[in-house]
Design a protein around this motif. Structure first.
Motif: not given
Length: 65
Positions: A4, A27, A29
């Motif tokens: 992440t 973000e 991932v």
């Protein structure tokens, strides 16, 4: 194992209903064969084979990615 990290949009962007605002941090991932990129509306999945092309539109924050 998932990885992440964060990216910052270089410009205002749009793909279908997903948008990213210039200068905002999102973000990511990364999983074994795909990554999930957060957007202003939720998130979008991309195969890792297009990671470099997608990240041409984002700045990967230092020490990440």
């Amino acid at each position: 194992m998932n990885k992440t990290y964060q990216v910052k949009a270089k410009d205002d962007l749009q793909v279908d209903v997903h948008t990213w605002t210039k200068g905002e941090v999102y973000e990511v991932v990364e999983k074994s064969d795909y990554m999930t990129l957060a957007s202003d509306q939720g998130s979008l999945n991309y195969f890792l084979t297009v990671k470099e092309k997608v990240f041409g539109e984002f700045e990967v924050l230092e020490g990440q990615g």
